[in-house]
Structures are given as C-alpha cells and as structure tokens.
Design a protein around this motif. Structure first.
Motif, PDB file in Angstrom:
ATOM      1  N   ARG A 144      -3.667  -4.667   1.614  1.00  0.00           N
ATOM      2  CA  ARG A 144      -3.538  -5.484   0.390  1.00  0.00           C
ATOM      3  C   ARG A 144      -4.460  -4.951  -0.693  1.00  0.00           C
ATOM      4  NH1 ARG A 144      -3.354 -10.101   3.710  1.00  0.00           N
ATOM      5  NH2 ARG A 144      -5.576 -10.498   3.286  1.00  0.00           N
ATOM      6  N   TRP A 145      -5.643  -4.513  -0.280  1.00  0.00           N
ATOM      7  CA  TRP A 145      -6.595  -3.963  -1.251  1.00  0.00           C
ATOM      8  C   TRP A 145      -6.081  -2.645  -1.824  1.00  0.00           C
ATOM      9  CZ3 TRP A 145     -10.326  -6.433  -3.575  1.00  0.00           C
ATOM     10  CH2 TRP A 145     -11.361  -5.743  -4.221  1.00  0.00           C
ATOM     11  N   PRO A 179      -8.747 -13.377  -6.049  1.00  0.00           N
ATOM     12  CA  PRO A 179      -7.622 -14.128  -5.490  1.00  0.00           C
ATOM     13  C   PRO A 179      -6.749 -13.261  -4.583  1.00  0.00           C
ATOM     14  CG  PRO A 179      -7.875 -14.610  -7.821  1.00  0.00           C
ATOM     15  CD  PRO A 179      -8.815 -13.481  -7.515  1.00  0.00           C
ATOM     16  N   GLY A 180      -6.443 -13.784  -3.390  1.00  0.00           N
ATOM     17  CA  GLY A 180      -5.605 -13.059  -2.449  1.00  0.00           C
ATOM     18  C   GLY A 180      -6.346 -12.052  -1.606  1.00  0.00           C
ATOM     19  N   HIS A 181      -7.674 -11.929  -1.830  1.00  0.00           N
ATOM     20  CA  HIS A 181      -8.462 -10.930  -1.101  1.00  0.00           C
ATOM     21  C   HIS A 181      -9.749 -11.589  -0.591  1.00  0.00           C
ATOM     22  CE1 HIS A 181      -5.870  -7.656  -2.519  1.00  0.00           C
ATOM     23  NE2 HIS A 181      -5.894  -8.258  -3.694  1.00  0.00           N
ATOM     24  N   GLU A 231      -4.393  -5.537   7.562  1.00  0.00           N
ATOM     25  CA  GLU A 231      -3.650  -6.227   6.504  1.00  0.00           C
ATOM     26  C   GLU A 231      -4.522  -6.462   5.274  1.00  0.00           C
ATOM     27  OE1 GLU A 231      -4.571  -9.396   9.730  1.00  0.00           O
ATOM     28  OE2 GLU A 231      -4.026  -7.260   9.607  1.00  0.00           O
ATOM     29  N   ASP A 232      -5.812  -6.728   5.481  1.00  0.00           N
ATOM     30  CA  ASP A 232      -6.715  -6.890   4.335  1.00  0.00           C
ATOM     31  C   ASP A 232      -6.908  -5.568   3.599  1.00  0.00           C
ATOM     32  OD1 ASP A 232      -7.245  -9.642   4.685  1.00  0.00           O
ATOM     33  OD2 ASP A 232      -8.744  -9.211   6.208  1.00  0.00           O
ATOM     34  N   THR A 248      -3.693  -2.541  -4.735  1.00  0.00           N
ATOM     35  CA  THR A 248      -4.187  -2.727  -6.102  1.00  0.00           C
ATOM     36  C   THR A 248      -4.570  -1.402  -6.763  1.00  0.00           C
ATOM     37  OG1 THR A 248      -6.535  -2.991  -5.490  1.00  0.00           O
ATOM     38  CG2 THR A 248      -5.142  -4.969  -5.405  1.00  0.00           C
ATOM     39  N   SER A 278     -12.824  -9.364  -0.324  1.00  0.00           N
ATOM     40  CA  SER A 278     -12.918  -8.445  -1.456  1.00  0.00           C
ATOM     41  C   SER A 278     -14.337  -7.909  -1.646  1.00  0.00           C
ATOM     42  CB  SER A 278     -12.429  -9.120  -2.738  1.00  0.00           C
ATOM     43  OG  SER A 278     -13.202 -10.277  -3.031  1.00  0.00           O
TER      44      SER A 278
END
Length: 298
Positions: free
Chosen positions: A28-29, A181-183, A24-25, A32, A186
């Motif tokens: 999400r990356w 933010p949100g990661h 999931e991480d 982008t 990151s």
C-alpha cells in the motif's frame, strides 16, 4: 508509475521485511510512489539545465529580489520523469536564498517562453555583486559568503522514484499528529524509506517533483509550505488593494513540489529550500503563485 523504477525499491522491501512489516502494508505504501527527477552535476545523463549563470529575463519582466539558483529546460523534463505537467518548451528559472529573515516566500519562479528576447539582470538581493542597493549590501558579510558558494555548473538528469518521507499528518490540536490515512504503519514505513532512499535515489543536490523532505521531517513539507503560501497570497492581495477572495485559492492538498534544493552550504548546514506550486498552475505556465519555503535547523 514506471515498472522499472518500482523494481528499484528492492532495498526498501528488504528492509521492511527484516522489520516484520506485513507485505500488505508495504505494498500500500509503495502504491503511493511518484516519479521524480534528481538533477546531478556529474554522470552520463542528459543535460537538462544548469546551476548559476547570468539571470536572463524578457525586457518587460520585473527584476526579481532573489538570486538565480538554476535554469531548467522544460522540454527536457517530461511528465513521465517528474510527475509534473510542465509547458512543452521554454525555461523555468528557480530563484531563492536560504535566509531566515524572509517574512514569507524565500524566492520565486520565472517562466521564460522559448525564443523570447532576453537581457541580463542583477537581482536586488544584498548578497549579489552589482545589485542596485535597494536591499542594502552585504557582499562581505554572512549573506555574501553564502552567495559565493552558490553552484555554477551543468545539471544532468537521473530518473528516480520517490516515496513519502513524512509518516504523519500534523494538526494544531491534540493528538497533534496521526498516521497517514489508510497507512497505520506510516511512521515506520517513512523512517525505513529515509534509510533505504540512500541506496535507491541518485545523490544529487536538486530534485524536481516527487515527495519533499528536510532534516527533521514529520508532516508533509509541501502541505506546510502551501498553508504558508495561502497566507502570503492573501497578504499580497491586500497590499495591492485587492482581495484574495476575488480568485479561488487552491487548497493545500492541491499543491505539489516543483523543486527541492539541499544546498550543503557553509553557514547554512542542513538547510533546504522547497519551491511549491498549485498543480494546475504548471500546465498553464502560471508561476506567480509559486512559493518558496526555507527550512533550517541550525
């Protein structure tokens, strides 16, 4: 984002899985991701511009300070490939020089409309043979030797995908840097992308659109350049007798990477030029607020 380009991120996914980063991480990356055009000097891609050549400008355009690096054909660089809404025709001229002595912008951008009558100009920069001497002359010195290495050849298009090379948002106060933010992972993901990009992205010296990078990335180079650009615009307005407050200046997050050049020049090893610009300016053909940042870690 083009699904074919996303499929090319397999090496990045594989590396993340080996490092135990949750799917999931990773996804999400990947969400982008942006399109980007890598311009190369060999291969089968279409010719979309060239490095070097004479600087050709309309008669009413001022002679620039910086040398010409590249001329780009706007019609050959679609939004689908670059993520940028360029004008449908005409050319963009990227000018700049990797010189740490620049107090502000290390270059500029000039738009030349299609069919406009043009004439050859010689920039004022002291590295350029035939300059008018207003900036001195350093043809046999360091600047001249660097300018001699500027490339002069056709640029061909390679469509690429781009992920963030930066994993942190930097601040002037503690804690000075936090994850995007949100990661929450990151930093790890950006580091993995820096490694995987070598297997995914074409090896070319000039990038149009996408995310910016340089030799020591932590925060976003575009955001940093945009913050400097706002100071430059305010100073420019003050020197011209006006005020930057008379026009609404775009916030740093409204700026995008127009181009990045990793020159690989002797005497400027590891240096990078970034041309950044407010996103809305491109569609209007407005390039007077474009800003060029210079990064070098000698």
């Amino acid at each position: 984002m083009n699904s074919e380009l996303l499929r090319r991120l397999g090496p990045f996914r594989d590396e993340a899985a080996e490092q135990g980063i949750p799917d999931e991480d990773v996804e999400r990356w990947i969400a982008t991701a942006r399109p980007a055009a890598t311009l190369v000097t060999r291969g089968e891609g279409p010719v979309v511009g060239r490095f070097g050549g004479p600087l050709m400008l309309p008669a009413d355009a001022p002679t620039p300070w910086s040398p010409l690096l590249a001329t780009l054909d706007c019609a050959a660089l679609s939004e689908a490939v670059t993520g940028l809404q360029l004008l449908p025709d005409g050319t963009l001229l990227l000018l700049g020089f990797p010189d740490p002595a620049y107090p502000y912008s290390a270059g500029e951008v000039v738009y030349v409309p299609a069919g406009a009558p043009v004439e050859e100009r010689i920039p004022h920069h002291p590295s350029v043979p035939g300059n008018d001497g207003t900036g001195g002359n350093d043809l046999d010195g360091t600047l001249g030797r660097i300018y001699e290495q500027f490339p002069d050849e056709e640029l061909r298009l390679a469509a690429d995908v781009s992920l963030p090379f930066h994993g942190m948002v930097t601040m002037e106060e503690p804690p000075y840097a936090v994850p995007l933010p949100g990661h929450p992972r990151s930093g790890e993901l950006a580091e993995l992308w820096r490694k995987a990009a070598e297997q995914v992205v074409a090896d070319g010296p000039l990038q149009i659109g996408g995310y910016a990078s340089h030799e020591c990335v932590e925060g976003d180079p575009v955001r940093a350049a945009a913050s400097d650009a706002l100071g430059w615009l305010r100073d420019r307005a003050a020197r011209s007798g006006g005020s930057a407050e008379e026009e609404e200046l775009p916030a740093p997050e409204e700026w995008v990477l127009l181009a990045q050049w990793d020159g690989g020049l002797d005497g400027r090893e590891g240096s990078t030029l970034h041309w950044v610009i407010p996103r809305g300016d491109l569609a209007e053909g407005r390039v007077d607020r474009a800003y060029v940042s210079f990064f070098w870690n000698p």
